[in-house]
Design a protein around this motif. Structure first.
Motif, PDB file in Angstrom:
ATOM      1  N   ASP A 152      -0.651  -2.805   5.198  1.00  0.00           N
ATOM      2  CA  ASP A 152       0.389  -1.933   4.633  1.00  0.00           C
ATOM      3  C   ASP A 152       1.729  -2.654   4.572  1.00  0.00           C
ATOM      4  O   ASP A 152       2.479  -2.512   3.588  1.00  0.00           O
ATOM      5  CB  ASP A 152       0.520  -0.655   5.465  1.00  0.00           C
ATOM      6  CG  ASP A 152      -0.692   0.253   5.322  1.00  0.00           C
ATOM      7  OD1 ASP A 152      -1.433   0.093   4.335  1.00  0.00           O
ATOM      8  OD2 ASP A 152      -0.894   1.118   6.204  1.00  0.00           O
ATOM      9  N   ARG A 155       1.585  -4.960   1.697  1.00  0.00           N
ATOM     10  CA  ARG A 155       1.692  -4.198   0.440  1.00  0.00           C
ATOM     11  C   ARG A 155       3.129  -3.750   0.209  1.00  0.00           C
ATOM     12  O   ARG A 155       3.667  -3.877  -0.903  1.00  0.00           O
ATOM     13  CB  ARG A 155       0.755  -2.994   0.496  1.00  0.00           C
ATOM     14  CG  ARG A 155       0.911  -2.035  -0.681  1.00  0.00           C
ATOM     15  CD  ARG A 155       0.004  -0.835  -0.509  1.00  0.00           C
ATOM     16  NE  ARG A 155       0.239  -0.141   0.746  1.00  0.00           N
ATOM     17  CZ  ARG A 155       1.219   0.734   0.939  1.00  0.00           C
ATOM     18  NH1 ARG A 155       2.073   1.007  -0.043  1.00  0.00           N
ATOM     19  NH2 ARG A 155       1.371   1.335   2.107  1.00  0.00           N
ATOM     20  N   LYS A 406       6.184   1.273   9.859  1.00  0.00           N
ATOM     21  CA  LYS A 406       5.026   0.409  10.074  1.00  0.00           C
ATOM     22  C   LYS A 406       5.344  -0.698  11.086  1.00  0.00           C
ATOM     23  O   LYS A 406       4.484  -1.069  11.893  1.00  0.00           O
ATOM     24  CB  LYS A 406       4.585  -0.196   8.740  1.00  0.00           C
ATOM     25  CG  LYS A 406       4.020   0.815   7.744  1.00  0.00           C
ATOM     26  CD  LYS A 406       2.747   1.457   8.257  1.00  0.00           C
ATOM     27  CE  LYS A 406       2.162   2.435   7.263  1.00  0.00           C
ATOM     28  NZ  LYS A 406       0.895   3.050   7.745  1.00  0.00           N
TER      29      LYS A 406
END
Length: 455
Positions: A152, A155, A406
């Motif tokens: 993630d 990304r 994150k």
């Protein structure tokens, strides 16, 4: 013998199991190795081997058990098992560690102790398997989530890079649109200034030409023949042509008409009138006298403007200078035609300037409309760039917030992994060293006195 065979089978099974489990234990505990400080050398070395096993390298559980069995001494094993053995087994162990003679041990008691110690090791191996599989499950769950978080982050990083390019492009687009709009506005201002200056000059000239045209409109009306059926009027003309230092002048006998003419007269019209009247040749006679009418000509010529030369009076009349001239014969038709030609010249000049002004106005309106449409398109494009920039900034803020979350999640997973792996390493080390290797060491020392089941 059956119990010994069971223990051997368990050890063999545990020797094969680490090969399967080792691949799932990925975390090394180099920092955690310091927690084993102050312990025995064998226990510290076992802790290091467990850390290597959990990192996916080093020997398996059975191999570590064999190595530790060779390194651990009886006193360390007894100290590790202090308070953890049944009383009767503890008594036998105490006798073993303190016996200096050749006293006999009760065989039945030793067999009972052997069974108890073997069961303790079997339970320890079973618990060790549970701990290893629990560690494996945690590792799979934690590392799976960790890998997803890392993916993630990659990304989001890619998205932020792309959004950064979009933001730069949108900002550059806004700058370009501002520059193009400024250029268009400057061109419009320049065109407007030039058109305004030209229109002002043309309006000034138009005013002069209108005034000139008004003069000849008045002269045409004043010089029109009263009797439309006759082209010539020889008696009692209503106007005079006088000679002055500046050239021929046209004077009306009617003071009101003369006053109107003088009010309307402009320098350009006055000069044109003098030039027209100056076309007269000879003694200012527009036609020949009656005595010459008997002359026969083979070619009929267009009558020329002729007028009798009237000398200017030296003393002005109190009512006005126009009364200095003396009446003379006039041809109103030819005079009117001559004034019509001059009127046509001024009319053509007036019409040409009007057409030029109309063309200039049309060209300006078209140019202004085109530039305004260009500005409208530029404004729409700028609005689009601003919308893209706003959406891009919003997306960047959202992705940045998600990336921060994150990042925190990644740190939390790492912390949880390190902390939990340390707990599992300590558990595995404790079970191997104390509940398996130490028990085995005590059992083997105890069975040294057995005649039925020696080690």
């Amino acid at each position: 013998m059956k119990s010994v065979w069971c223990v051997g089978l368990v050890l063999w099974t545990c020797y094969l199991a680490p090969g399967v489990r080792a691949g799932f234990l990925q975390k090394s505990g180099d920092a955690g190795q310091q927690d084993l400080a102050g312990k025995s050398k064998a226990q510290s070395e076992l802790g290091n081997m467990v850390a290597d096993m959990m990192a996916g390298r080093g020997p398996g559980l059975a191999a570590m058990a064999k190595i530790t069995n060779k390194q651990i001494d009886l006193s360390t094993a007894v100290r590790q098992l202090d308070g953890k053995l049944p009383n009767d087994v503890a008594s036998l162990v105490h006798m073993t560690t303190t016996d200096t003679g050749n006293g006999a041990f009760d065989e039945a008691s030793m067999q009972k102790a052997r069974r108890i110690l073997n069961n303790m090791m079997l339970e320890a191996w079973a618990e060790l398997d549970d701990v290893v599989f629990e560690c494996k499950e945690f590792q799979e769950r934690n590392r799976g989530t960790y890998e997803q978080v890392v993916a993630d982050l990659a990304r989001i990083g890619s998205q932020l890079s792309r959004l950064g390019e979009l933001r730069v492009g949108a900002s550059q687009g806004i700058t370009d649109m501002d520059r193009e709009r400024k250029d268009a506005e400057e061109r419009l201002e320049k065109v407007t200034t030039e058109f305004t200056e030209t229109r002002f000059e043309n309006a000034r000239i138009m005013k002069i030409r209108k005034n000139d045209l008004a003069v000849f409109d008045f002269i045409l009306q004043a010089t029109a023949c009263k009797d439309s059926s006759s082209l010539m009027q020889l008696e009692n003309p209503s106007m005079q042509i006088c000679q002055s230092e500046n050239g021929p002048l046209l004077n009306f006998k009617n003071p009101n008409l003369q006053s109107q003419l003088e009010r309307l007269m402009t320098p350009e019209a006055s000069q044109a009138l003098r030039q027209a009247l100056g076309q007269v040749q000879g003694p200012l006679g527009l036609i020949q006298s009656r005595a010459d009418t008997t002359t026969t000509e083979t070619t009929t010529a267009l009558p020329t403007f002729a007028a009798e030369v009237v000398p200017v009076s030296e003393d002005p009349h109190p009512s006005g200078q126009w009364k200095k001239c003396v009446d003379g014969p006039r041809d109103c038709g030819l005079l009117h035609d001559l004034m019509s030609l001059e009127w046509g010249k001024f009319r053509d000049s007036f019409d040409e300037l009007t057409e030029e002004m109309n063309q200039n106005q049309e060209l300006y309106d078209t140019t202004k409309r085109n530039i305004n449409e260009e500005i409208t398109v530029i404004s729409e494009q700028k609005t689009q760039h601003m919308e893209v920039l706003a959406n891009t900034i919003s997306a960047i803020n959202a992705d940045t917030e998600e990336m921060n979350e994150k990042d925190q999640q990644e740190r939390d997973l790492e912390h949880e992994f390190d902390k939990t792996c340390l707990v599992f390493r300590e558990k595995i080390t404790e079970i191997l060293f104390t509940r398996i290797c130490a028990v085995r060491k005590v059992r083997n020392e105890l069975l040294e006195h057995s005649t039925k089941t020696p080690p």
